[in-house]
Scaffold this motif. Structure first.
Motif, PDB file in Angstrom:
ATOM      1  N   ALA A 169       0.860  -1.183   0.000  1.00 60.26           N
ATOM      2  CA  ALA A 169       0.000   0.000   0.000  1.00 60.26           C
ATOM      3  C   ALA A 169       0.898   1.235   0.000  1.00 60.26           C
ATOM      4  O   ALA A 169       1.627   1.475   0.954  1.00 60.26           O
ATOM      5  CB  ALA A 169      -0.908  -0.006   1.214  1.00 60.26           C
TER       6      ALA A 169
ATOM      7  N   GLU B 213      -5.264   4.378  -1.132  1.00 56.10           N
ATOM      8  CA  GLU B 213      -5.920   3.984  -2.377  1.00 56.10           C
ATOM      9  C   GLU B 213      -4.968   3.582  -3.497  1.00 56.10           C
ATOM     10  O   GLU B 213      -5.416   3.194  -4.570  1.00 56.10           O
ATOM     11  CB  GLU B 213      -6.807   5.125  -2.872  1.00 56.10           C
TER      12      GLU B 213
ATOM     13  N   ILE C 266      -1.984   1.044  -4.726  1.00 56.38           N
ATOM     14  CA  ILE C 266      -1.385  -0.241  -4.395  1.00 56.38           C
ATOM     15  C   ILE C 266      -0.356  -0.620  -5.455  1.00 56.38           C
ATOM     16  O   ILE C 266      -0.628  -0.548  -6.654  1.00 56.38           O
ATOM     17  CB  ILE C 266      -2.469  -1.349  -4.324  1.00 56.38           C
TER      18      ILE C 266
ATOM     19  N   TYR D 163      -6.350  -8.723  -3.495  1.00 52.73           N
ATOM     20  CA  TYR D 163      -6.025  -7.724  -2.480  1.00 52.73           C
ATOM     21  C   TYR D 163      -7.187  -6.746  -2.299  1.00 52.73           C
ATOM     22  O   TYR D 163      -7.621  -6.472  -1.176  1.00 52.73           O
ATOM     23  CB  TYR D 163      -4.754  -6.974  -2.891  1.00 52.73           C
TER      24      TYR D 163
ATOM     25  N   ARG E 272     -10.128  -6.278   0.996  1.00 51.07           N
ATOM     26  CA  ARG E 272     -10.258  -5.012   1.715  1.00 51.07           C
ATOM     27  C   ARG E 272     -11.567  -4.287   1.422  1.00 51.07           C
ATOM     28  O   ARG E 272     -11.737  -3.128   1.763  1.00 51.07           O
ATOM     29  CB  ARG E 272      -9.061  -4.121   1.395  1.00 51.07           C
TER      30      ARG E 272
END
Length: 130
Positions: A39, A43, A45, A71, A75
């Motif tokens: 991360a 927002e 990645i 991923y 989340r």
């Protein structure tokens, strides 16, 4: 924060980052060597994915996309947007370095990814996800 995945299986591939268009059946000697998610902020990645036996850069790009889909889904994010991917091959090992944004709502832009649809395509083709 980084997550790692090491799986040795074979199948599939996307088109460089805009979702669900994965190729079928990798060569039998193809091996997924692992993917990591980092991360960069809440927002953004970064996915790093490595594999051997890929036909070309598209296979490792697909692997990175499937890792991203897993991923994002874990989340609670329903959408992603591809920002960039670079691929390198050294000594028979392909590595993709990809960056995406993730969000609960569909982002603006033309390179959006529906995470649920992408996950379905990854499962169907046998590409591992995070």
């Amino acid at each position: 924060m980084a997550l790692a995945l090491g799986i040795t299986a074979g199948c599939g591939a996307p088109d460089g980052g805009e979702g669900t268009h994965l190729r079928m059946a990798l060569p039998p000697d193809a091996v997924y060597l692992g993917a990591e998610a980092e991360a960069l902020d809440a927002e953004i990645i970064r996915i790093t994915a490595r594999m051997q036996g890929a036909r070309d850069d598209r296979d490792v790009r697909d692997y990175a996309l499937c890792a991203l889909a897993g991923y994002a889904d874990a989340r609670g994010h329903a959408f992603a947007r591809h920002l960039r991917t670079t691929v390198d091959k050294t000594g028979g090992v392909w590595q993709a370095d990809a960056v995406y944004t993730i969000s609960p709502a569909i982002p603006q832009g033309v390179r959006t990814i529906d995470v649920e649809a992408q996950l379905g395509a990854c499962v169907e083709t046998g590409i591992p996800q995070l």
